[in-house]
Scaffold this active site. Structure first.
Site, short mmCIF file in Angstrom:
data_model
loop_
_atom_site.label_atom_id
_atom_site.label_comp_id
_atom_site.label_asym_id
_atom_site.label_seq_id
_atom_site.Cartn_x
_atom_site.Cartn_y
_atom_site.Cartn_z
N ASP A 96 -0.41 2.45 -8.29
CA ASP A 96 -0.09 3.34 -6.76
C ASP A 96 0.86 4.93 -7.17
O ASP A 96 1.57 4.50 -8.14
CB ASP A 96 0.26 2.76 -5.79
N ASP A 258 0.20 -6.83 -4.27
CA ASP A 258 1.33 -7.18 -5.07
C ASP A 258 1.41 -7.18 -4.16
O ASP A 258 2.27 -6.74 -3.31
CB ASP A 258 0.99 -5.49 -5.40
#
Length: 429
Positions: A96, A258
């Site tokens: 990300d 996550d």
């Protein structure tokens, strides 16, 4: 449901000497240290997430050194993380942008094209679009009502970037799965963002901005999004800080999430920082025993400078506490004797007074109760993982990175097993 560990160079020194309290003089961090999957001998997660902001560059100061960032770009994520062995080939590598690292900027410092190139060249299996985090949250908000001017600007920036990101992914033939990131200031606005992302062609969405939200608020967002997108749409939760509450999220069909929570709680949670499997599908939590270095702990050193304690007395108390704890583990010291020594050394930390002057402290009494439960249970003896087998009682000592991160890595292993048990329960229910 896949458990993805958000890595931030979380490795430990396998050669650390617990008695001498030091690493070998010739140790080279990263090169000599071991990631969780190396020191445990198996991967305590289904994949690893690396944020662009953690790697860093000239625009964003990351956690990687300049040489580590260069190596990451040169050899790719899998080799850098030492996940290039056959037994780790099935593990996903998510990426990300690290929106928290540029939260104060007017726009994200990375373009969609840059991120596509970064994910592709570094060998990520999954990559999130370029988002701009929104901290506003109104749990009662429906549709597109409410939202500050800043929140709405970030909403549009995130969606514009997601559109460009997916188009760039397709145009370049990138080899990773793109995830469209959802940002919003309410369940309604997040549902609208999700609807637009699916219309762009995304079938895997990542929910951003979840870190500060409580579990009921996250569930409101998930419920609204599930109503707005096809059932086949996969959902990932970015930065899921409520990892211990994961079973209550069954029913929202989460494909992955996550978190660093099991590791971070080892040294940021004052009470529940060592995990063991509990009865049924629960986790058991224990309080690790804090015995800081007398000559390095800032609070203790301030007390010495103020003349409240002598450094040599603190060193003696520290040595006695560690010595008795190890003797207790060998069966050569009684629980009460060990507990008294540990609490006596805790008094300067908790009350900033000698134990004799605060023996009736409620805070010390509460701490003694938690420590007594830990000592009586000897949880480190109940675990056969490589960490606990090697470190023994030192895994329960709250003291320095090499102990604390080992305890965190142990927690990852227990948590991964917890997720697998939950998935098994759902499969047969």
């Amino acid at each position: 449901m896949k458990f993805i560990f958000a890595d931030s160079l979380d490795y430990v020194d396998p050669a650390f000497d617990f008695i001498a309290d030091r690493s070998p003089a010739e140790r080279q961090p990263y090169w000599d240290d071991a990631y969780p999957h190396e020191i445990l001998g198996y991967a305590p997660y289904d994949g690893v997430l690396v944020s662009r902001g953690i790697v860093g560059d000239h625009r964003v100061k990351g956690k990687y050194t300049a040489s580590q960032a260069r190596r990451f770009a040169l050899v790719g994520a899998r080799r850098f993380l030492r996940l290039d062995k056959p037994e780790f080939a099935s593990l996903d590598i998510f990426g990300d942008c690290g929106a928290f690292t540029y939260v104060n900027e007017e726009r994200p410092p990375y373009s969609p094209a840059e991120m596509v190139e970064f994910y592709d060249e570094c060998g990520f299996t999954h990559g999130c679009s370029v988002d701009h985090i929104i901290f506003d949250f109104d749990p009662t908000g429906t549709a597109m009502s409410g939202g500050s001017e800043s929140a709405r600007q970030r909403f549009e920036i995130t969606l514009e970037n997601a559109d460009s990101f997916r188009r760039e992914t397709l145009a370049t033939g990138a080899g990773f799965t793109p995830l469209g990131v959802v940002q919003g200031w309410s369940p309604g606005s997040m549902a609208e963002a999700a609807r637009r992302l699916v219309a762009m062609g995304y079938d895997y969405l990542a929910l951003g901005g979840m870190v500060p939200l409580k579990s009921p608020d996250i569930k409101l967002c998930l419920a609204a999004i599930r109503e707005a997108v096809p059932a086949s749409t996969k959902l990932h939760i970015l930065g899921f800080a409520k990892a211990g509450d994961i079973d209550s999220f069954h029913g929202y069909d989460i494909a992955s999430f996550d978190t660093t929570s099991p590791l971070i709680r080892a040294f940021k949670d004052a009470k529940q920082n060592y995990y063991l499997p509990g009865k049924g599908l629960d986790l058991r939590y224990f309080t690790s025993i804090r015995i800081p270095q007398a000559i390095e702990n800032p609070k203790l050193q301030r007390s010495v400078k103020k003349g409240m304690f002598r450094a040599e007395d603190l060193l003696r108390m520290e040595g006695e506490a560690l010595g008795l704890l190890r003797a207790f583990d060998r069966g050569e010291a009684e629980l009460e004797e060990t507990l008294r020594s540990v609490i006596a050394y805790s008094a300067p930390l908790v009350e900033e007074k000698p134990y004799e002057d605060c023996a009736d402290s409620p805070k010390l009494a509460q701490l003694a109760q938690r420590y007594s439960e830990t000592l009586a249970s000897r949880p480190w003896r109940q675990c056969q993982c490589a960490i606990c087998t090697d470190a023994g009682v030192d895994v329960i000592v709250f003291r320095g990175s090499n102990r604390n991160k080992r305890r965190g890595i142990h927690n990852l292993g227990v948590y991964k097993n917890h997720i697998e048990r939950l998935d098994l329960k759902r499969a047969v229910s």
